[in-house]
Design an enzyme around this catalytic site. Structure first.
Site, PDB file in Angstrom:
ATOM      1  N   CYS A 190      13.344   0.187  16.075  1.00 11.93           N
ATOM      2  CA  CYS A 190      12.322   0.424  17.098  1.00 11.93           C
ATOM      3  C   CYS A 190      11.006  -0.291  16.807  1.00 11.93           C
ATOM      4  CB  CYS A 190      12.095   1.917  17.252  1.00 11.93           C
ATOM      5  SG  CYS A 190      13.627   2.816  17.568  1.00 11.93           S
TER       6      CYS A 190
ATOM      7  N   HIS B 195       3.429   5.612  18.451  1.00 10.68           N
ATOM      8  CA  HIS B 195       4.886   5.471  18.538  1.00 10.68           C
ATOM      9  C   HIS B 195       5.437   6.661  19.306  1.00 10.68           C
ATOM     10  CE1 HIS B 195       8.851   4.105  17.561  1.00 10.68           C
ATOM     11  NE2 HIS B 195       9.142   5.190  16.870  1.00 10.68           N
TER      12      HIS B 195
ATOM     13  N   GLU C 149       3.625  10.998  12.324  1.00  8.62           N
ATOM     14  CA  GLU C 149       2.629  10.037  12.811  1.00  8.62           C
ATOM     15  C   GLU C 149       1.247  10.673  12.859  1.00  8.62           C
ATOM     16  OE1 GLU C 149       1.985   6.627  16.246  1.00  8.62           O
ATOM     17  OE2 GLU C 149       3.534   8.156  16.557  1.00  8.62           O
TER      18      GLU C 149
ATOM     19  N   LYS D 238       5.624   6.543  25.976  1.00  9.09           N
ATOM     20  CA  LYS D 238       7.054   6.889  26.032  1.00  9.09           C
ATOM     21  C   LYS D 238       7.271   8.166  26.835  1.00  9.09           C
ATOM     22  CE  LYS D 238       8.542   4.654  21.716  1.00  9.09           C
ATOM     23  NZ  LYS D 238       7.264   4.162  21.160  1.00  9.09           N
TER      24      LYS D 238
ATOM     25  N   HIS E 221      12.114   5.717  25.523  1.00 10.71           N
ATOM     26  CA  HIS E 221      12.072   4.888  24.317  1.00 10.71           C
ATOM     27  C   HIS E 221      13.059   3.734  24.459  1.00 10.71           C
ATOM     28  CE1 HIS E 221      11.548   3.469  20.409  1.00 10.71           C
ATOM     29  NE2 HIS E 221      12.061   4.445  19.689  1.00 10.71           N
TER      30      HIS E 221
ATOM     31  N   PHE F 269      14.149   3.305  12.704  1.00 11.77           N
ATOM     32  CA  PHE F 269      15.195   3.655  11.756  1.00 11.77           C
ATOM     33  C   PHE F 269      15.283   2.560  10.690  1.00 11.77           C
ATOM     34  CE2 PHE F 269      18.132   6.318  14.768  1.00 11.77           C
ATOM     35  CZ  PHE F 269      17.165   7.303  14.823  1.00 11.77           C
TER      36      PHE F 269
END
Length: 412
Positions: free
Chosen positions: A162, A302, A313, A334, A339, A398
């Protein structure tokens, strides 16, 4: 000061439209692009909704004969790239040896992979398409875009899950600063909404299962969040060296000020619980830009709507910005778009630049019951006027990948 890098063009493909201004207007109005999926049979899946690009029609951009030769994710990259170039009004008719393409994608041609595995199992190896590899390969988006414009400079693709688009844009910044390139088309594209993609993510319990009201399923920083919402799209920008842009009379949208990237080196999917790697990426971006933390006005987070990620975060932002963290405007777009994995950083940097240009912070929609551990100003539910001079965009993926970019108002 060394070579400065500016943005002169932007193009998007999103669940809320394939025009930058239209997407911006719908995001800031608090609209959701999350709907029941129509691209595929989801009748036997627990997750049957997502951020699907509606009524996709790339004709006028890609020759009809070529469409069947290009996977959906590459089509997104080419269309967003063509729009970004048109927006920039750049002319590629001369020497293009110092003009490149660096794109990100987390997965690449998953639609093609799934289709051809089904064909292999049903009809045998001789019926697998000869176009399978050129369609599925991760670098197909950038390769097709370079072919379209005849760009002969650096061309490669990055896969950091991502964070892919953000890492691609960070490398593009470095290529121009170093003198290797004058122009780089950069960003990311993703089209991985398939039965295998949905099944894999739902079975690892990464996706929201709030199917009763899909538009409310993506709820970053809300206490009732339960996972991210799968989406697709592309965000592509034209990065140029400042003097090159000035000489051709380009309209400058923003300046790219800094980039930082790190790895958690912990768990393959879960973020560091304290956000240490994310904090290190943000700190590195600030140092790369030569800016103190209190120079930042806005962060496009994010913010995926996962239980662990949003808390990590938040902790990371607090550790980097200290007391200033509570004066920042933060939002996760998002919540509107879902996403789009490796494309998300490109789309979100474009929205971050639009926030600078319009003096308007987009909202985090569906933030109805704030998580006590997420106690910063996430711009809940309503866009807010603010003079945004310098902004940060975060992307974490990831594999423990972390990337942060800083952009600012262009000051000649």
């Amino acid at each position: 000061m060394g070579r400065r890098v500016v943005v002169t063009g932007m193009g998007v493909v999103t669940p809320l439209g394939c025009d930058v201004d239209q997407c911006w207007q719908r995001v800031t109005a608090g609209e959701s692009g999350i709907r029941p999926l129509t691209l595929l049979d989801v009748s036997d899946l627990r997750v049957n909704f997502g951020g699907e690009v509606q009524n996709w029609d790339p004709q006028g951009y890609i020759d009809a004969k070529e469409l069947n030769r290009i996977d959906r994710f590459s089509q997104f990259a080419v269309v967003a790239g063509i729009d970004a170039v048109r927006h920039s009004k750049i002319d590629f008719s001369g020497d293009t040896s110092r003009m490149g393409v660096v794109l990100g994608s987390g997965i690449g041609g998953l639609i093609t992979i799934e289709e051809q595995v089904v064909r292999l199992n049903a009809k045998g190896p001789n019926r697998v398409s000869a176009l399978t590899i050129p369609k599925l390969m991760l670098n197909a988006g950038g390769g097709n875009l370079a072919i379209h414009f005849g760009l002969r400079g650096p061309n490669y693709s990055i896969a950091t899950a991502c964070a892919s688009a953000s890492n691609a844009m960070g490398n593009s910044l470095d290529h121009i600063r170093s003198g290797m390139c004058d122009v780089v088309i950069t960003g990311g594209a993703e089209a991985a909404i398939t039965r295998i993609g949905l099944s894999a993510f739902q079975n690892m319990r990464a996706l929201s299962t709030q199917s009763e009201e899909p538009a409310k399923a993506s709820r970053p920083f809300d206490a009732n969040r339960d996972g991210f919402v799968f989406a697709e799209g592309a965000g592509v920008l034209v990065f140029e060296e400042l003097e090159f842009a000035r000489q051709r009379g380009a309209t400058i949208l923003a300046e790219v000020l800094g980039f930082g990237t790190t790895c958690d080196a912990g768990h393959i999917t879960q973020p560091d619980e304290h956000g240490a790697g994310a904090a290190a990426a943000m700190t590195a971006a600030l140092e790369n830009a030569g800016l103190p933390p209190d120079a930042v006005d806005y962060i496009n987070a994010h913010g995926t709507s996962t239980p662990l990620g949003d808390v990590a975060e938040t902790k990371a932002i607090k550790s980097v910005f200290g007391d200033h963290a509570y004066r920042l405007s933060i939002s996760s777009t998002k919540s509107q778009l879902g996403h789009s994995l490796g494309a998300s950083g490109g789309i979100e940097l474009i929205l971050t630049i639009k926030a600078i240009l319009n003096g308007l912070v987009p909202p985090t929609i569906n933030l109805e019951n704030p998580d006590p551990e997420c106690d910063l100003d996430y711009t809940p539910n309503q866009a807010r006027r603010r003079d945004v001079r310098i902004a940060m965009s975060n992307s974490f993926g990831f594999g423990g990948h972390n990337a942060s970019l800083i952009v600012g108002q262009f000051v000649g």
